[in-house]
Design an enzyme around this catalytic site. Structure first.
Site, mmCIF file in Angstrom:
data_model
loop_
_atom_site.group_PDB
_atom_site.id
_atom_site.type_symbol
_atom_site.label_atom_id
_atom_site.label_comp_id
_atom_site.label_asym_id
_atom_site.label_seq_id
_atom_site.Cartn_x
_atom_site.Cartn_y
_atom_site.Cartn_z
ATOM 1 N N HIS A 266 0.830 -1.208 0.000
ATOM 2 C CA HIS A 266 0.000 0.000 0.000
ATOM 3 C C HIS A 266 0.869 1.265 0.000
ATOM 4 O O HIS A 266 0.700 2.150 -0.860
ATOM 5 C CB HIS A 266 -0.899 -0.029 1.243
ATOM 6 N N GLU A 267 1.782 1.353 0.959
ATOM 7 C CA GLU A 267 2.603 2.555 1.058
ATOM 8 C C GLU A 267 3.559 2.678 -0.120
ATOM 9 O O GLU A 267 3.882 3.791 -0.554
ATOM 10 C CB GLU A 267 3.369 2.569 2.378
ATOM 11 N N HIS A 270 1.826 4.566 -2.863
ATOM 12 C CA HIS A 270 1.958 6.014 -2.681
ATOM 13 C C HIS A 270 3.333 6.479 -3.129
ATOM 14 O O HIS A 270 3.471 7.505 -3.804
ATOM 15 C CB HIS A 270 1.786 6.366 -1.198
ATOM 16 N N GLU A 296 -4.506 8.001 -3.170
ATOM 17 C CA GLU A 296 -4.962 6.741 -2.596
ATOM 18 C C GLU A 296 -5.277 5.717 -3.674
ATOM 19 O O GLU A 296 -5.161 4.505 -3.445
ATOM 20 C CB GLU A 296 -6.191 6.977 -1.721
#
Length: 503
Positions: A266-267, A270, A296
């Site tokens: 997820h990170e 980003h 996001e």
């Protein structure tokens, strides 16, 4: 004005932008350190540092001479379209900054540093009461900040526009209503179909091996460790500390290896966005993600549409089993894929599956609106949280830890607009992926070969490299050919979970 004068004027502007970027990066460095390595006893001093730095940056961002330079540059006809956009975005940022009193900016920054430090102790202790006075002050300061923008009758509209420019609370509510109407019955049907096997996830997975595996995957994704690093924290996040310094964090549970893996993916999503911004835009007003929702969309795309796909586990299950041979001795690739796509009603937003995740966001969005409108007092927030979870998910948290203390957002930032970007990102993740697949047929086969080059290249060219060159709505339409639409997202979810669960 002569060409030489024009050149000097532009050099002065770019130098000012670089200074603002550097001050912002130093602030991010202080925040990153506070969330990773700061000793508990150093919280008060760090809060003073953050307050001082916020004041210094605000002074530079609102400097009268800087405003004159922007006015002069706005009247020039010799700027490229990109330069003209830099000036326009900078002017917009300047006007916003000049409305906020410097004392308020300093007070808010210092207070939020103290609030975050208190939260890191209150959350594991399950003590919401400790955070009530901090949160009451945060709410007061949040309302004060919004009051300087009277064109937004609803403070929530101000904060949503700050994070997702062009959106209003009413528009967000309409998207949420469409999703709630479609996803609640789908989730009910999937849950009724029976849960897959997940017992093997609780067999104890070594922390260092988990971290090494996740880092191996995001190297394949394209995360550049020469311009970033990963560390442990209470609540995972990504931060840019400089033009070429984009860091991520994760957290580990030995009896649930999916926590670290999917937080890392997820990170990294980003971070891929931030690392993909065109170098000529770094340290300028265009050198960041364009909105919370678009940002996001990238974390959710790499976490879910890629990382929870059948193709992903076809590519990585062998490596996963080699890393944890004892824990996975009797587990098949299919069982692993189904396990990471389990659908269940849960208490934790970051652990939620794709079908119920948005109910967590909707709950927070509605609580935020009620706090800002005065319908809900901070002292009653935890009770309201429990009631909303019982209504929306049929669950009640056993302690404050998994109640209103769960997310860091209200304890590290203003109240308002903190959560809608997650669901807008979910919607956009499928919209961007569908457009990438249309331009590059066969992406699933690429993923199964650990080849992410075509997907990453399309995203870089159509999303990442532009930074803030376009408005969020313009970027989405240019990349996908349509305005934000829930249709690709709902299609993706229905097809995926229909195939997995036969519903």
């Amino acid at each position: 004005m002569t060409t030489t004068q024009h050149d000097k004027q532009w050099q002065a502007l770019t130098a000012h932008w670089q200074e603002l970027a550097d001050l912002g990066g130093i602030g991010s460095l202080l925040g990153w350190d506070q969330s990773t390595f700061l000793p508990a006893g150093a919280a008060e001093g760090r809060s003073r540092q953050q307050s001082l730095l916020a004041g210094l940056r605000h002074a530079r961002a609102t400097d009268a001479e800087y405003g004159k330079q922007l006015d002069a540059a706005a009247g020039r006809s010799d700027l490229s379209p990109e330069q003209a956009r830099m000036v326009a975005v900078a002017r917009q940022d300047f006007e916003k900054a000049t409305r906020l009193p410097a004392a308020l900016v300093r007070d808010l920054s210092g207070h939020l540093g103290q609030s975050y430090s208190a939260w890191t102790e209150a959350r594991p202790a399950g003590d919401f009461g400790r955070m009530v006075p901090y949160l009451e002050k945060t709410l007061d300061l949040s309302l004060q900040a919004a009051s300087y923008f009277p064109e937004f009758a609803d403070p929530m509209d101000y904060y949503i526009n700050e994070s997702d420019e062009g959106m209003t609370a009413e528009q967000v509510g309409q998207v949420f209503a469409e999703l709630r109407g479609a996803l609640v019955p789908l989730a009910d049907a999937v849950i009724a179909a029976g849960a897959p096997r997940t017992d093997f996830l609780a067999r104890g997975f070594d922390q260092n091996k988990q971290l090494a595996f996740g880092e191996r995957v995001i190297r394949d994704y394209g995360y550049d460790f020469t311009r970033g690093r990963q560390d442990l924290t209470h609540h995972p996040f990504m931060t840019r500390l400089g033009g070429h310094d984009v860091r991520i964090t994760t957290r580990v549970k030995e009896n649930d290896p999916t926590e670290a893996l999917y937080s890392t993916l997820h990170e990294a999503g980003h971070a891929l966005y931030e690392q993909g911004i065109a170098s000529e835009y770094l340290d300028t007003p265009l050198g960041g993600g364009v909105s919370a929702g678009v940002h996001e969309s990238q974390s959710r795309l790499w976490e879910n549409l890629v990382g929870r796909s059948r193709a992903f586990w076809a590519a990585y299950f062998g490596d996963w089993r080699d890393t944890f041979p004892e824990q996975l001795r009797d587990v098949t690739e299919e069982e692993m894929h189904r396990a990471v796509n389990t659908v269940s009603r849960s208490l934790i937003r970051t652990d939620a599956d794709e079908l119920t995740y948005n109910l967590h966001v909707i709950t927070r969005f509605e609580l935020e609106r009620n706090l800002l409108s005065g319908k809900l007092a901070v002292r009653d927030l935890n009770d309201a949280w429990h009631a909303a979870y019982e209504q929306n998910l049929g669950l009640r948290a056993p302690s404050d830890t998994d109640g209103a203390l769960q997310d860091v957002h209200w304890y590290f930032g203003t109240i308002g607009g903190a959560f809608q970007g997650y669901t807008l990102g979910n919607v956009l993740s499928a919209q961007f992926y569908a457009a990438a697949e249309a331009a590059n047929p066969g992406l699933e086969a690429d993923i199964a070969r650990k080849d992410f080059s075509r997907l990453r290249s399309w995203l870089t060219e159509n999303v990442y490299r532009h930074g803030r060159l376009y408005t969020p709505s313009d970027l989405v339409e240019r990349a996908t050919g349509q305005a934000l639409s829930a249709a690709p997202y709902l299609k993706y979810l229905r097809e995926k979970y229909g195939a997995l669960y036969g519903v």
